[in-house]
Write a protein that holds these residues in place. Sequence first.
Motif, PDB file in Angstrom:
ATOM      1  N   THR A 100       0.754  -1.165   0.039  1.00 16.10           N
ATOM      2  CA  THR A 100      -0.187   0.058   0.107  1.00 16.10           C
ATOM      3  C   THR A 100       0.954   1.202  -0.021  1.00 16.10           C
ATOM      4  N   SER A 108     -11.142   5.651  -0.568  1.00 15.61           N
ATOM      5  CA  SER A 108     -10.573   5.335  -1.990  1.00 15.61           C
ATOM      6  C   SER A 108     -11.663   4.562  -2.623  1.00 15.61           C
ATOM      7  N   LEU A 142      -2.454  -0.955  -9.352  1.00 13.82           N
ATOM      8  CA  LEU A 142      -3.562  -0.723  -8.323  1.00 13.82           C
ATOM      9  C   LEU A 142      -4.534  -1.852  -8.471  1.00 13.82           C
ATOM     10  N   ARG A 185      -3.219   6.586  -4.325  1.00 14.17           N
ATOM     11  CA  ARG A 185      -2.567   5.343  -3.705  1.00 14.17           C
ATOM     12  C   ARG A 185      -1.063   5.662  -3.733  1.00 14.17           C
TER      13      ARG A 185
END
Length: 486
Positions: A18, A32, A119, A140
């Motif tokens: 992450t 998110s 992602l 991210r």
Amino acid sequence: MASHTKESARIYTTAHTTYSGKAETPAALAESTEICFRDDVYEASGSGEGGGTGGGRATKGLSMPLASIFLIAEMAGAGILSLPHAVANTGWVGVPLMMVMSLGVGFAGTRLGKCWVILEQRWPEYRAPCRRPYQAIAFRALGRPGQIAAEVSLTLTLSGAAIVYLLLAAQVIHDLMGAAVPLSQCEWCLVLGVLLLPTTWLSTPKDFWGAPLLALGATLLACLVVVVEVVLDKDHEPPEFTAPTFKSFFLGFGAILFALGGSSIFPTIQNDMKNRAQFPDSVVITFLVLLAIYLPVCAITYGILGSNGLPANILQAVRGPAVKVTQVFILCHFLFAFAIVLNPVNQALESVFKVPADVFGIKRVFLRTCVMVVIILIGLTIPDFSKILDLIGGSTVVLMSFVLPPLCFLRLNAATTLTAFHTASSSCALRILPKWEVATLVVVMVVGVVGSIASTWSALDAIISEQSFNTTCFSPKTFLYRSTAS
């Protein structure tokens, strides 16, 4: 190109981490997830890895060649009309500069595509279609500040591009119609805004996939006609090649960046693909085709006409029946590409105001109509398209095409711990990028930032000049002005 796909597929099957390097809280995950949405229909089988269509992806989507056509159609058009003048501003160095900038932006664009592949592997919610993919990548990689920077820059970039398309379309149709329809360019801006409004109500580029096919064909034919007309016309004055000044060079630099700066829409097109891992190949094809279009047009027109014969719009330098055909082709491109360019802005605003993505209703119509009103008002305030083009090209385009893609890619590859979505038995090691790749990305960022500062200053200086305030469409004299050619 096969190497890009192979590398993207390898990213899918390699463990990653992450942004923060820690298991995330439910609140962070919810934040998110709000960036994305899921279609009503999913493919039941498949894990979504390896760039397939599983993992919550709809079974239909753009192919790699069709994605390339979307990108080319979005990037070419206004850029090709202003590039000869940009080369005149920079001198002959503008030709190799264009090639170097294409390599830099193209390379950064392939890495932006790989960011989305990362992602999807790390966070399963991104395997569903995403309304704001660029913002998700920035979030991210760089956290909340990165997401905000991407949000603002993308909105300004695509809104500016839409204004340029609208102003150029009004200019072209004003020249075409002449005395047949006695409307000024400012009046045509209003008329076209109303006529184009319904096209902005469509959901995503998948809803009008035929538009970029027509736009690309129109652009290619238009470029061919312009080059032939310039070569055959014997009435041109002897060309002069004026040495560029600091201001003119960086105004040309900004125009070149605008013509190459389509990265803001890259993740949106990638999200509509069946196989997102193939997107880097689409980027490579796009920039090869763009160079094949841009270089001959710029070199030939500048070489024959010189600095003294190249206006901001190359179409204004040529005359004759063939030029009328060219204007029709270019007008078609602007009309078809307008909705594609403006669509990501509308999607982002709909996400902010909680407008349902999969429902065609009054909320969508109202919001997108308001966006169009703003676009028209700005166009009437600054009716010279080249000033907006130079400003956007030297500022937000640099951030979206030169700075954020390398920065996000480097940051996403720097994490080393596991996400909450992976099993405890999984292992993850730091993914070390080749030194040449890191060095190239850093150079792209540095060149972009340095050029951006100078180009933005030059563009702002031109916009706030006294002459600019005398040519706004809000002046009755300007609004109703009809050239003698009309």
